[in-house]
Design a protein around this motif. Structure first.
Motif, PDB file in Angstrom:
ATOM      1  N   HIS A  98      20.916  63.635   4.534  1.00 59.18           N
ATOM      2  CA  HIS A  98      21.279  65.016   4.815  1.00 59.18           C
ATOM      3  C   HIS A  98      20.060  65.919   4.930  1.00 59.18           C
ATOM      4  O   HIS A  98      20.037  66.855   5.741  1.00 59.18           O
ATOM      5  N   ASP A  99      19.042  65.660   4.132  1.00 52.50           N
ATOM      6  CA  ASP A  99      17.857  66.527   4.165  1.00 52.50           C
ATOM      7  C   ASP A  99      16.874  66.149   5.262  1.00 52.50           C
ATOM      8  O   ASP A  99      15.806  66.767   5.383  1.00 52.50           O
ATOM      9  N   LYS A 157      24.938  63.157   0.476  1.00 47.06           N
ATOM     10  CA  LYS A 157      23.620  62.550   0.675  1.00 47.06           C
ATOM     11  C   LYS A 157      23.372  62.087   2.106  1.00 47.06           C
ATOM     12  O   LYS A 157      22.222  62.012   2.537  1.00 47.06           O
ATOM     13  N   THR A 208      21.719  73.894   3.256  1.00 44.47           N
ATOM     14  CA  THR A 208      22.173  73.898   1.860  1.00 44.47           C
ATOM     15  C   THR A 208      22.355  75.331   1.374  1.00 44.47           C
ATOM     16  O   THR A 208      21.530  76.204   1.664  1.00 44.47           O
ATOM     17  N   ASP A 230      25.510  72.674  -5.751  1.00 49.63           N
ATOM     18  CA  ASP A 230      25.116  73.257  -4.476  1.00 49.63           C
ATOM     19  C   ASP A 230      26.084  72.828  -3.375  1.00 49.63           C
ATOM     20  O   ASP A 230      26.808  71.841  -3.509  1.00 49.63           O
ATOM     21  N   ARG A 273      26.231  71.452   0.354  1.00 50.61           N
ATOM     22  CA  ARG A 273      25.529  70.871   1.500  1.00 50.61           C
ATOM     23  C   ARG A 273      26.484  70.904   2.695  1.00 50.61           C
ATOM     24  O   ARG A 273      27.653  70.570   2.564  1.00 50.61           O
ATOM     25  N   LYS A 303      17.863  71.939   9.389  1.00 55.78           N
ATOM     26  CA  LYS A 303      17.179  70.711   9.753  1.00 55.78           C
ATOM     27  C   LYS A 303      17.918  70.041  10.906  1.00 55.78           C
ATOM     28  O   LYS A 303      19.116  69.752  10.815  1.00 55.78           O
ATOM     29  N   SER A 305      21.610  70.400   9.521  1.00 55.50           N
ATOM     30  CA  SER A 305      22.029  70.402   8.114  1.00 55.50           C
ATOM     31  C   SER A 305      21.408  71.585   7.384  1.00 55.50           C
ATOM     32  O   SER A 305      20.323  72.069   7.736  1.00 55.50           O
ATOM     33  N   GLN A 354      22.467  77.275  -2.093  1.00 51.77           N
ATOM     34  CA  GLN A 354      22.150  77.103  -3.512  1.00 51.77           C
ATOM     35  C   GLN A 354      23.152  77.864  -4.380  1.00 51.77           C
ATOM     36  O   GLN A 354      23.549  78.979  -4.057  1.00 51.77           O
ATOM     37  N   SER A 368      14.983  63.593   5.463  1.00 53.00           N
ATOM     38  CA  SER A 368      13.745  63.018   4.921  1.00 53.00           C
ATOM     39  C   SER A 368      13.374  61.695   5.582  1.00 53.00           C
ATOM     40  O   SER A 368      12.253  61.211   5.411  1.00 53.00           O
TER      41      SER A 368
END
Length: 727
Positions: free
Chosen positions: A271-272, A245, A196, A142, A144, A216, A194, A198, A274
């Motif tokens: 990156h996500d 990451k 992604t 993927d 990012r 995000k 950020s 796919q 979380s």
């Protein structure tokens, strides 16, 4: 006083190029940095060129062969706003299309191959005008990516075209810093987002990427954080780890008043999104170096994604404090103590070379050079430069560990070459003065330099020669005074105060680096504090005297002087001094005039540092260096052009109007040039042309160049009508 040191004793040879005129200069192509592909054989860059015939700019993207220097066009599509290499593929690119078929004011992400760019495909639709994209292809295949844009207070992406228009234009503020540089602050801020793409492989297993509009906001969860911080924040304020990451970004310290300090932190966040971003060098981090509280900058991940290199200043109330290099280890409380701590230079960009070495740029002796620093460097390590002339604007590490450099010099606006610590400059690939007709014939022979004894130390100055220079003739002096006040005239191209454009009117330009100048060590830079009209003024007088005594080809009797920002302050300080009678004309651009009015600036930490205290505790300091003092105003007599723009909030336009009023009431020949749509600089091409016509025309009229050079710019040449309410 004799010459202390000449670095180039030969005077410039006669040039084969015609004089560099303002319209040629402004309309010459302007190119971006060259970014190499993963294999290191091809570079990617953009070019923008303005046309005074169509009154518009055109931008295109090109490839350069990093072996031969051959340049080819990638695309002329004006909708392509950014292109970056994608993953490890040597020919696949990800680009931003600045239109969006479904959403007004939005953009799209496209993917293509450089061999057939027009056959690319849309990978994602984004909800606003986002830019500054960086990406990696992860082990899962993927993509990012991160990019930057505007944000609503709730963290959602802000789109100018879709924003509601409020019925009232009122602004309400409960704290200082209501406006900054050229913008009134609103609830809308800047953030790093950020996303992604796919990988959904097509037939044959070829990668095919798709993504949703959902992004995000990585900055918004930290209350009060903003990144990049306007107006100077950009792509270097954030980075994406090679494994995809982690993201790092710079933000001003959210818990401190923005107008009173320079403190900023480097934040680390998944990156996500979380987890909430954490300031690795903030007050709550065990890894924060003791006593280091100033501005942080240029965070960069190591190749293994386990470390972050960044710069930081110690003093949080001084914008020109020395930057030192730190390396933080992710997941630990360890920050390697500042590398080469005792090095008396202030580096400002960094790249990793493997996991054990870094290459930084730093101002050094009126240039911007490259230096290599190992991660193991101790306090007393002294980096050695491996580039010399010109100024490096960008550098990238190639697969063979050599460095691809994009730079400029006083004689070229774009220079591309390779270099290494062991070989210095290896090969020049391209230079604008050999490509563009507008700059044809310019070269290193157009410039020279000398050192002279200043107020308290040895100082540097540039000499820029006119086209067709003949050392047996004489040319009026044009004295350039730089801004800052912590700044310098460097061997670099300027799109605003370009000394070659002035020289080619028929002057020899002298551009000294007096007390307060950067790139010559902390002592020289810091000595201007609470000394604005002291040592720097004396240094300029001594530079004039040196030229008068030793450069027979310079006519100081018909000299002129010009400066912007602090340089404009100094012009007015000179106007109120005996030295002012040495010049036939003066030009001041966006300078402060009334000492007490400095409290109206935006970044209060600036004046409070430079005048050793607040407006009420050290008021005498503001008065000591006040160009508007009655004793100084009574000496005003040299013709002066005053330039000031309405959107300059660092030095408000009232300062220029006040100066013009005083000059007029004193009966001094003077003119006021105003741009309602410009800020501390004049950047619009049409405005820039008028600026050059007025500035050069003013100087030429009083210096005699207008009569001696039939091709010189005249005040009557201004292409756009200038409003004159009282002719």
């Amino acid at each position: 006083m004799g010459a202390l040191r000449w670095l180039s004793v030969a005077a410039a040879a006669a040039s084969t190029v015609s004089a560099l005129t303002p319209d040629q200069f402004i309309s010459a192509p302007r190119r971006s940095e060259v970014v190499p592909n993963p294999s290191g054989d091809t570079g990617l860059f953009s070019t923008s060129q303005y046309s005074f015939d169509t009154h518009s700019s055109h931008t295109w993207w090109s490839l350069i062969d990093l072996k031969s220097g051959e340049i080819s066009t990638l695309t002329n599509d004006s909708h392509v706003s950014e292109v970056i290499w994608l993953g490890s593929d040597a020919s696949t690119v990800l680009y931003i299309n600045n239109t969006n078929a479904q959403i007004p004011g939005a953009v799209e992400l496209w993917i293509s191959d450089t061999s057939s760019f027009a056959n690319g495909y849309k990978a994602a639709s984004l909800p606003a005008n986002l830019l500054g994209i960086k990406s990696v292809v992860t082990d899962s295949g993927d993509v990012r990516y991160i990019l930057r844009g505007k944000s609503y207070p709730n963290g959602t992406v802000y789109n100018d075209k879709l924003a509601a228009t409020l019925p009232s234009s009122a602004r309400i503020y409960d704290s200082i810093f209501p406006r900054h540089w050229d913008t009134w602050l609103t609830p809308i801020s800047h953030a790093v987002f950020s996303g992604t793409l796919q990988n959904t492989p097509a037939e044959g297993g070829k990668a095919q990427y798709t993504g949703a509009e959902t992004l995000k906001n990585l900055v918004n969860p930290v209350k009060g954080a903003e990144s990049p911080f306007p107006p100077f924040g950009g792509n270097s304020d954030y980075d994406l780890s090679p494994d995809g990451k982690w993201v790092v970004f710079k933000s001003k310290a959210p818990q401190l008043p923005l107008a009173n300090n320079t403190a900023s932190y480097i934040y680390l966040v998944p990156h996500d999104g979380s987890a909430k971003a954490f300031a690795i060098n903030g007050p709550d981090s065990a890894a924060t170096p003791t006593g280091i509280e100033g501005d942080s900058s240029y965070p960069v991940f190591s190749p293994k994604s386990d470390k972050v290199a960044y710069f930081q200043m110690a003093d949080r109330e001084y914008e020109s404090d020395r930057r030192t290099l730190y390396v933080y280890t992710i997941g630990s409380d360890e920050t390697i103590p500042s590398l080469a701590k005792d090095w008396d230079r202030s580096p400002d960009s960094v790249k990793w070379v493997g996991s054990d070495n870094l290459v930084v740029t730093s101002e050094d002796l009126a240039r911007t050079r490259l230096f290599s620093i190992p991660v193991t460097a101790g306090d007393d390590f002294k980096p050695t430069n491996f580039t010399d002339g010109g100024s490096v604007s960008a550098h990238y590490v190639l697969p063979d560990s050599t460095i691809l450099v994009t730079g400029s010099a006083i004689w070229t606006n774009w220079n591309v070459y390779t270099a290494s610590p062991s070989q210095s400059v290896i090969k020049t690939l391209a230079s604008a003065n050999e490509i563009d007709p507008e700059l044809s014939g310019l070269g290193p022979a157009d410039i020279d330099e000398f050192y002279y004894q200043g107020n308290w130390t040895t100082l540097h100055s540039w000499i820029i020669y006119p086209q067709g220079f003949d050392k047996t003739k004489t040319y009026p002096l044009a004295l350039f005074i730089h801004g800052g006040p912590q700044g310098a005239w460097r061997d670099s191209w300027s799109t605003r105060w370009n000394p070659k454009v002035f020289a080619d009117q028929g002057y020899v330009v002298i551009a000294p680096n007096p007390t307060g100048s950067t790139g010559f060590g902390d002592a020289l830079t810091d000595a201007i504090q609470n000394n604005w009209g002291g040592a720097p003024y004396d240094d300029l007088v001594k530079a004039w005297q040196y030229v008068h005594d030793h450069l027979d080809f310079v006519d100081t009797d018909n000299g002129v002087a010009a400066g912007a920002s602090y340089g404009a302050y100094m012009i007015t300080w000179i106007q109120g001094s005996e030295f002012g009678r040495k010049f036939k004309a003066l030009v001041s651009h966006d300078g402060s005039f009334i000492g007490d009015a400095m409290i109206a600036t935006d970044e209060l930490w600036f004046i409070e540092h430079d005048f050793n205290g607040t407006f009420w505790t050290t008021r005498d300091n503001y008065h000591n260096w006040d160009p508007s003092g009655p004793g100084r105003v009574l000496q005003f007599s040299t013709p002066q052009l005053v330039i000031h723009s309405d959107k300059d909030y660092r030095v408000p336009v009232s300062e220029g109007i006040a100066l013009f009023n005083v000059l007029q009431e004193r009966g001094v020949p003077s003119r006021f040039l105003n741009f309602p749509d410009e800020d501390h600089w004049v950047t619009g091409q049409e405005n820039s042309l008028v600026w050059h016509q007025q500035v050069l025309g003013w100087l030429n009229r009083y210096s005699g160049v207008e009569k001696s050079n039939p091709d010189a710019v005249s005040l009557d040449d201004t292409v756009n009508p200038v409003v004159n309410i009282n002719p």
